[in-house]
Design an enzyme around this catalytic site. Structure first.
Site, PDB file in Angstrom:
ATOM      1  N   TYR A 190       0.173   5.354  15.834  1.00 39.23           N
ATOM      2  CA  TYR A 190      -1.216   5.117  15.410  1.00 39.23           C
ATOM      3  C   TYR A 190      -1.517   3.633  15.136  1.00 39.23           C
ATOM      4  O   TYR A 190      -2.332   3.005  15.832  1.00 39.23           O
ATOM      5  CB  TYR A 190      -1.482   5.989  14.171  1.00 39.23           C
ATOM      6  CG  TYR A 190      -2.802   5.775  13.469  1.00 39.23           C
ATOM      7  CD1 TYR A 190      -3.999   5.687  14.168  1.00 39.23           C
ATOM      8  CD2 TYR A 190      -2.845   5.702  12.072  1.00 39.23           C
ATOM      9  CE1 TYR A 190      -5.201   5.516  13.505  1.00 39.23           C
ATOM     10  CE2 TYR A 190      -4.047   5.546  11.398  1.00 39.23           C
ATOM     11  CZ  TYR A 190      -5.221   5.439  12.119  1.00 39.23           C
ATOM     12  OH  TYR A 190      -6.411   5.264  11.448  1.00 39.23           O
ATOM     13  N   ASP A 195       9.506   1.841  22.013  1.00 35.47           N
ATOM     14  CA  ASP A 195       9.221   3.045  21.225  1.00 35.47           C
ATOM     15  C   ASP A 195      10.159   4.156  21.703  1.00 35.47           C
ATOM     16  O   ASP A 195      10.442   4.255  22.896  1.00 35.47           O
ATOM     17  CB  ASP A 195       7.752   3.459  21.451  1.00 35.47           C
ATOM     18  CG  ASP A 195       7.219   4.338  20.330  1.00 35.47           C
ATOM     19  OD1 ASP A 195       6.281   3.913  19.641  1.00 35.47           O
ATOM     20  OD2 ASP A 195       7.751   5.464  20.144  1.00 35.47           O
ATOM     21  N   ASN A 196      10.619   4.982  20.764  1.00 38.25           N
ATOM     22  CA  ASN A 196      11.496   6.095  21.174  1.00 38.25           C
ATOM     23  C   ASN A 196      10.704   7.364  21.498  1.00 38.25           C
ATOM     24  O   ASN A 196      11.281   8.382  21.875  1.00 38.25           O
ATOM     25  CB  ASN A 196      12.562   6.380  20.106  1.00 38.25           C
ATOM     26  CG  ASN A 196      11.965   6.865  18.797  1.00 38.25           C
ATOM     27  OD1 ASN A 196      10.766   7.110  18.700  1.00 38.25           O
ATOM     28  ND2 ASN A 196      12.804   7.004  17.792  1.00 38.25           N
ATOM     29  N   THR A 220       4.040  -1.414   3.100  1.00 42.77           N
ATOM     30  CA  THR A 220       3.139  -0.410   2.530  1.00 42.77           C
ATOM     31  C   THR A 220       2.942  -0.606   1.032  1.00 42.77           C
ATOM     32  O   THR A 220       3.829  -1.120   0.339  1.00 42.77           O
ATOM     33  CB  THR A 220       3.725   1.004   2.783  1.00 42.77           C
ATOM     34  OG1 THR A 220       3.062   1.948   1.946  1.00 42.77           O
ATOM     35  CG2 THR A 220       5.197   1.072   2.450  1.00 42.77           C
ATOM     36  N   TYR A 280      10.731   6.794   1.378  1.00 45.51           N
ATOM     37  CA  TYR A 280       9.921   6.070   2.368  1.00 45.51           C
ATOM     38  C   TYR A 280       9.568   4.677   1.835  1.00 45.51           C
ATOM     39  O   TYR A 280       9.839   3.653   2.488  1.00 45.51           O
ATOM     40  CB  TYR A 280       8.641   6.860   2.700  1.00 45.51           C
ATOM     41  CG  TYR A 280       7.628   6.019   3.432  1.00 45.51           C
ATOM     42  CD1 TYR A 280       7.890   5.557   4.714  1.00 45.51           C
ATOM     43  CD2 TYR A 280       6.418   5.653   2.819  1.00 45.51           C
ATOM     44  CE1 TYR A 280       6.967   4.763   5.380  1.00 45.51           C
ATOM     45  CE2 TYR A 280       5.504   4.864   3.487  1.00 45.51           C
ATOM     46  CZ  TYR A 280       5.781   4.417   4.763  1.00 45.51           C
ATOM     47  OH  TYR A 280       4.871   3.607   5.414  1.00 45.51           O
ATOM     48  N   LYS A 334      11.019   0.739   2.993  1.00 45.53           N
ATOM     49  CA  LYS A 334      10.187  -0.418   3.353  1.00 45.53           C
ATOM     50  C   LYS A 334      10.479  -1.607   2.426  1.00 45.53           C
ATOM     51  O   LYS A 334      10.496  -2.754   2.870  1.00 45.53           O
ATOM     52  CB  LYS A 334       8.706  -0.038   3.287  1.00 45.53           C
ATOM     53  CG  LYS A 334       8.282   0.973   4.340  1.00 45.53           C
ATOM     54  CD  LYS A 334       8.091   0.302   5.694  1.00 45.53           C
ATOM     55  CE  LYS A 334       7.626   1.283   6.752  1.00 45.53           C
ATOM     56  NZ  LYS A 334       7.258   0.629   8.016  1.00 45.53           N
ATOM     57  N   PHE A 352      -2.790  -0.347   2.400  1.00 43.98           N
ATOM     58  CA  PHE A 352      -3.243   0.771   1.582  1.00 43.98           C
ATOM     59  C   PHE A 352      -3.561   1.911   2.573  1.00 43.98           C
ATOM     60  O   PHE A 352      -2.858   2.064   3.555  1.00 43.98           O
ATOM     61  CB  PHE A 352      -4.362   0.324   0.636  1.00 43.98           C
ATOM     62  CG  PHE A 352      -3.763  -0.497  -0.507  1.00 43.98           C
ATOM     63  CD1 PHE A 352      -3.185  -1.736  -0.272  1.00 43.98           C
ATOM     64  CD2 PHE A 352      -3.682   0.018  -1.790  1.00 43.98           C
ATOM     65  CE1 PHE A 352      -2.550  -2.455  -1.278  1.00 43.98           C
ATOM     66  CE2 PHE A 352      -3.059  -0.691  -2.812  1.00 43.98           C
ATOM     67  CZ  PHE A 352      -2.497  -1.934  -2.553  1.00 43.98           C
ATOM     68  N   ARG A 387      -0.554  17.395  -5.271  1.00 42.55           N
ATOM     69  CA  ARG A 387       0.588  17.168  -4.386  1.00 42.55           C
ATOM     70  C   ARG A 387       1.567  16.272  -5.144  1.00 42.55           C
ATOM     71  O   ARG A 387       1.148  15.237  -5.678  1.00 42.55           O
ATOM     72  CB  ARG A 387       0.080  16.467  -3.120  1.00 42.55           C
ATOM     73  CG  ARG A 387       1.107  16.268  -2.049  1.00 42.55           C
ATOM     74  CD  ARG A 387       0.492  15.769  -0.755  1.00 42.55           C
ATOM     75  NE  ARG A 387      -0.014  14.399  -0.866  1.00 42.55           N
ATOM     76  CZ  ARG A 387      -0.542  13.712   0.134  1.00 42.55           C
ATOM     77  NH1 ARG A 387      -0.685  14.275   1.318  1.00 42.55           N
ATOM     78  NH2 ARG A 387      -0.979  12.483  -0.032  1.00 42.55           N
TER      79      ARG A 387
END
Ligand code: UDP
Length: 329
Positions: A10, A30-31, A121, A145, A149, A173, A286
């Protein structure tokens, strides 16, 4: 040539599009594990795009690319990016996001390529101590995650000191929207993000959109996030790259609009854009969602000259156009 890892995904593909429009030739690495060959093919219709399928976890794959092409700099997106999955399977995240990046950086040094723009991020900050969040905010990620990073950010600092590798780390963000001409878009097999999930729920597949909690300490009880348009974000990568070329200095920048929108506000904006009522249910929170996250992005404005231009409405409209295409795939 510019090497863009993860450009079948994306954010990588929209950044590639921005570079192509500015006249750069690119190599996509890219894989295709989460990215799509159709996305690469769409980019190839727009400009000079070489595609090399490979995986950063295999150092020979990336070494071959640097041997084959004359690469001037790298824009690095290739990574896994699902927070929940990272909690369940941290090994997968550390191996790909950290070890894979280490392979990339080692290979860059070997081939004497010393400039990289890195997709980081706001998840590196963890639970906010204050908002808006500036670049000096403490970094205490609350999931693997974000930690993966942050580890890469630290590795890049050390590589600068030891080998003179210059890196710009961009801490995003929330990112939203798609190419205005719908040539590429947000295409995830597992979609967790707010706007595509709202839009998907309107295509009558029996999945009511769920708001994850309305009992947060915010004005309407739902979480507040900072949604930056994908084309604005892509532009920030080019400005960062051009800054790196000119100044040859490592740095870190937040990328956000500095404006928070609640889940209910985004939902209402989607209803407005679609001109219809959308079914919704409130469910429980969540795990791991902080109440409020939005950026202080003054540094990107001052140093890179970056000002986001596009509205949330524009992001929703373009995301919807692309979602209609996805529904036919
Ligand atoms: N969210 C929601 N329903 C969904 C997806 C997301 O209520 O189907 C909420 C989520 O709890 C968060 C906000 O929307 O408060 C943004 O979530 P997203 O996954 O898009 O981005 P994140 O902030 O996790 O990076």
């Amino acid at each position: 040539m510019i090497l863009i890892t993860g450009a079948a995904g994306y954010i990588g593909s929209h950044t590639a599009l921005n570079f192509l429009n500015a006249g750069y030739d690119i190599v996509v690495f890219d894989n295709l594990e989460t990215g799509h060959i159709e996305t690469v093919e769409a980019l190839q219709k727009i400009g000079c795009v070489k595609f090399e399928k490979g995986d950063l976890r295999n150092i020979e794959d990336i070494d071959a690319v640097f041997s084959k092409y004359k690469i001037d700099a790298v824009i690095h997106f290739a990574a896994f990016a699902l927070v929940g999955e990272s909690v369940e399977n941290p090994s997968k995240y550390y191996r790909n996001n950290v070890v894979g990046t280490l392979n990339l950086l080692d290979t860059m040094i070997k081939h004497d390529i010393k400039k990289i723009v890195f997709s980081s991020t706001c998840a590196t900050y963890g639970e906010p101590k204050y908002t808006p969040i500036d670049e000096k905010h403490p970094q205490n990620p609350i999931n693997p995650y974000g930690m993966s990073k942050l580890m890469v950010e630290k590795i890049m600092d050390d590589f600068d000191r030891a080998y003179g590798l210059k890196s710009i780390r961009l801490r995003y963000f929330n990112v939203a929207g798609c190419d205005e001409l719908s040539r590429i878009g947000e295409w995830h097999e597992i979609e967790t993000h707010l706007i595509p999930n709202i839009l998907k729920s309107t295509f009558g597949q029996g999945q009511t959109f769920k708001i994850f909690g309305d009992d947060y300490d915010t004005p309407d009880g739902t979480c507040i996030r900072d949604y930056v348009n994908i084309e604005d974000l892509a532009q920030a990568h080019r400005l960062a790259f051009e800054y790196l070329q000119k100044e040859n200095k490592s740095d870190v920048f937040n990328l956000g609009t500095e404006k928070g929108s609640s889940v209910k506000q985004v939902f209402a904006e989607c209803e407005k854009v679609l001109g219809e009522k959308i079914d919704v249910e409130i469910t429980q929170r969540r795990p791991g969602d902080p109440a409020i996250l939005y950026a202080d992005a003054a540094k990107a404005k001052d140093i890179l000259g970056w000002t986001p231009q596009k509205s949330l409405e524009k992001s929703i409209k373009t995301a919807y156009e692309y979602e209609k295409i996805l529904q036919k795939k």
